[in-house]
Design a protein around this motif. Sequence first.
Motif, PDB file in Angstrom:
ATOM      1  N   MET A  86      80.303  27.243  10.570  1.00  0.00           N
ATOM      2  CA  MET A  86      80.313  26.100   9.654  1.00  0.00           C
ATOM      3  C   MET A  86      79.252  26.311   8.584  1.00  0.00           C
ATOM      4  O   MET A  86      78.125  26.688   8.873  1.00  0.00           O
ATOM      5  CB  MET A  86      80.039  24.800  10.414  1.00  0.00           C
ATOM      6  N   THR A  87      79.595  26.052   7.317  1.00  0.00           N
ATOM      7  CA  THR A  87      78.656  26.248   6.234  1.00  0.00           C
ATOM      8  C   THR A  87      77.544  25.216   6.257  1.00  0.00           C
ATOM      9  O   THR A  87      77.739  24.083   6.692  1.00  0.00           O
ATOM     10  CB  THR A  87      79.389  26.173   4.880  1.00  0.00           C
ATOM     11  N   THR A  88      76.351  25.650   5.820  1.00  0.00           N
ATOM     12  CA  THR A  88      75.216  24.740   5.739  1.00  0.00           C
ATOM     13  C   THR A  88      74.874  24.441   4.285  1.00  0.00           C
ATOM     14  O   THR A  88      73.761  24.032   3.980  1.00  0.00           O
ATOM     15  CB  THR A  88      73.995  25.344   6.445  1.00  0.00           C
ATOM     16  N   PHE A  89      75.827  24.681   3.386  1.00  0.00           N
ATOM     17  CA  PHE A  89      75.588  24.446   1.965  1.00  0.00           C
ATOM     18  C   PHE A  89      76.185  23.094   1.575  1.00  0.00           C
ATOM     19  O   PHE A  89      77.355  22.824   1.824  1.00  0.00           O
ATOM     20  CB  PHE A  89      76.232  25.559   1.138  1.00  0.00           C
ATOM     21  N   VAL A  90      75.367  22.239   0.976  1.00  0.00           N
ATOM     22  CA  VAL A  90      75.816  20.933   0.494  1.00  0.00           C
ATOM     23  C   VAL A  90      75.348  20.800  -0.939  1.00  0.00           C
ATOM     24  O   VAL A  90      74.162  20.997  -1.241  1.00  0.00           O
ATOM     25  CB  VAL A  90      75.244  19.790   1.360  1.00  0.00           C
ATOM     26  N   LEU A 146      72.675   9.109  -2.050  1.00  0.00           N
ATOM     27  CA  LEU A 146      71.365   8.814  -1.480  1.00  0.00           C
ATOM     28  C   LEU A 146      70.957   7.394  -1.845  1.00  0.00           C
ATOM     29  O   LEU A 146      71.126   6.959  -2.994  1.00  0.00           O
ATOM     30  CB  LEU A 146      70.336   9.813  -2.017  1.00  0.00           C
ATOM     31  N   HIS A 147      70.438   6.671  -0.852  1.00  0.00           N
ATOM     32  CA  HIS A 147      69.873   5.346  -1.100  1.00  0.00           C
ATOM     33  C   HIS A 147      68.362   5.479  -1.078  1.00  0.00           C
ATOM     34  O   HIS A 147      67.777   5.879  -0.065  1.00  0.00           O
ATOM     35  CB  HIS A 147      70.332   4.346  -0.039  1.00  0.00           C
ATOM     36  N   VAL A 148      67.733   5.182  -2.197  1.00  0.00           N
ATOM     37  CA  VAL A 148      66.278   5.294  -2.301  1.00  0.00           C
ATOM     38  C   VAL A 148      65.689   3.906  -2.527  1.00  0.00           C
ATOM     39  O   VAL A 148      66.254   3.086  -3.244  1.00  0.00           O
ATOM     40  CB  VAL A 148      65.867   6.246  -3.442  1.00  0.00           C
ATOM     41  N   ALA A 149      64.559   3.662  -1.902  1.00  0.00           N
ATOM     42  CA  ALA A 149      63.870   2.381  -2.030  1.00  0.00           C
ATOM     43  C   ALA A 149      62.379   2.645  -2.179  1.00  0.00           C
ATOM     44  O   ALA A 149      61.772   3.326  -1.343  1.00  0.00           O
ATOM     45  CB  ALA A 149      64.144   1.485  -0.823  1.00  0.00           C
ATOM     46  N   ALA A 150      61.806   2.123  -3.231  1.00  0.00           N
ATOM     47  CA  ALA A 150      60.373   2.258  -3.441  1.00  0.00           C
ATOM     48  C   ALA A 150      59.631   1.232  -2.596  1.00  0.00           C
ATOM     49  O   ALA A 150      60.215   0.271  -2.081  1.00  0.00           O
ATOM     50  CB  ALA A 150      60.036   2.083  -4.917  1.00  0.00           C
ATOM     51  N   GLU A 187      69.560  18.567   3.514  1.00  0.00           N
ATOM     52  CA  GLU A 187      68.614  17.644   4.154  1.00  0.00           C
ATOM     53  C   GLU A 187      68.966  16.190   3.865  1.00  0.00           C
ATOM     54  O   GLU A 187      68.866  15.322   4.731  1.00  0.00           O
ATOM     55  CB  GLU A 187      67.205  17.952   3.651  1.00  0.00           C
ATOM     56  N   TYR A 188      69.408  15.907   2.655  1.00  0.00           N
ATOM     57  CA  TYR A 188      69.725  14.531   2.268  1.00  0.00           C
ATOM     58  C   TYR A 188      71.117  14.126   2.732  1.00  0.00           C
ATOM     59  O   TYR A 188      71.425  12.947   2.775  1.00  0.00           O
ATOM     60  CB  TYR A 188      69.580  14.390   0.763  1.00  0.00           C
TER      61      TYR A 188
END
Length: 493
Positions: free
Chosen positions: A1-5, A10-14, A59-60
């Motif tokens: 299985m490939t590990t390339f994304v 992405l949900h980002v919250a400050a 990672e994301y």
Amino acid sequence: MTTFVDRVELHVAAGNGGHGCASVHREKFKPLGGPDGGNGGEGGSVVLTVDSQVTTLLEYHHSPKRKATNGKPGAGGHRTGADGEDLVLLVPDGTVVLDRKGNVLADLVGHGTTFVAAQGGRGGLGNAALASARRKAPGFALLGEPGEARDIVMELKSVADVALVGYPSAGKSSLISVLSAAKPKIADYPFTTLIPNLGVVTAGETVYTIADVPGLIPGASQGRGLGLEFLRHVERCSVLVHVLDCATLEPGRDPLTDLETIEAELAEYGGLDDRPRLVALNKVDVPDGQDIADLTRASLEERGYRVFEVSAASRKGLRELSFAMAGIVAEARAAKPVEESTRIVLRPKAVDDAGFTITEEDGAYHIRGVKPERWVRQTDFNNDEAVGYLADRLARLGVEEQLWKIGAHEGDTVVIGPEENAVVFDWEPTMAAGAEMLGRRGEDHRFESPRPAVDRRREKQKGRDAAEAEFLAFEALSSGRQAAIEGDDDEDY
């Protein structure tokens, strides 16, 4: 299985800003030593930073929710709360940041390039910072602002100068392996390459990067095979090289047909018509490969293509091809406009900019603006003095006057802020100027009938005397319940 994304949501919250502190200094023989509440700390921001060592967004993909830390609240003794730490997310070179609607927010190219994806909230002022000559002991502090939260989409577009395009098993990975030091996976079956491979090539004084685009078959631009996932990786390339298989045994396939099919998919994808094209007739070392190349070369040259007969196994024609690619890359680089030094752009405030707007919608008056919305977020509505302070700030900004001008009446619905997080109240114009009223906020002299000037002067003097006596008594009690007057220096906070 490939590990390339190469595409993630992405949900980002400050982080939220820390609340200010309402505190009064106390020590022996000084029970009321004045306000000493500290300010809240700033919330941490979410920052995207390009790192040349990162090559994928995997990672994301596994952890799509990221949040920075909050600022700490202030404390007595003029102690400011600690700031929240920024959350730095490392992304590959060539990452494009979009919002949920597809609008481009940032194009991150170059090691160290940064983009603030979510801004941390401001810390609230403590009552020590809110004190003034007439408001000696505020009994309230400002709340910290919530940090920005948003959903973003990150797409990776490889930063390469040359893109090799062609059918699966046309020999693109083999060419990269002999032209550069890259070691891609090579096998004798289709779709061996599941991720774009990058290699660095040196031809004379020109150094450039080369990449292959896997999975291009008929219908790739519509989602067939792997083409739709990786076509975006050719967008930044200066040169497109068609790698045509001269030794294919599949029925219905030949170099000319393959070229027409790939060109149709590139046209369907769009945005690549201006890229120069080269043609590499590959695998001329195998039986019948050279014969097919000889039959095809003339037709390709008639169509305006520069044709090179190459072989990854025998390395025939690779030097000529590499220098041809280097020449086009050098021309493309020279044609790019020279980047000017950073210029400071000044955008002065418009003369007629009041800092807010008021619109009438569905029987309510909607107030929008950076300052009014920020002030509402900073207000503790459980504290009457804080609410009065908000009313005074809005009055000094001119909100009440503007409401009168557009025909608002007492009791009308007023909404401040966006619909999802708005404050709704019934407008009471007599409650607006509490600082000047000094406790007589229910009176409004605009509705009184005209009187002789002498009587008005006497009444004004009586009012001033009463207000002064009331103020002295108020100050003596040290209740800390005095409101703001015009000229405060925290209006922009």
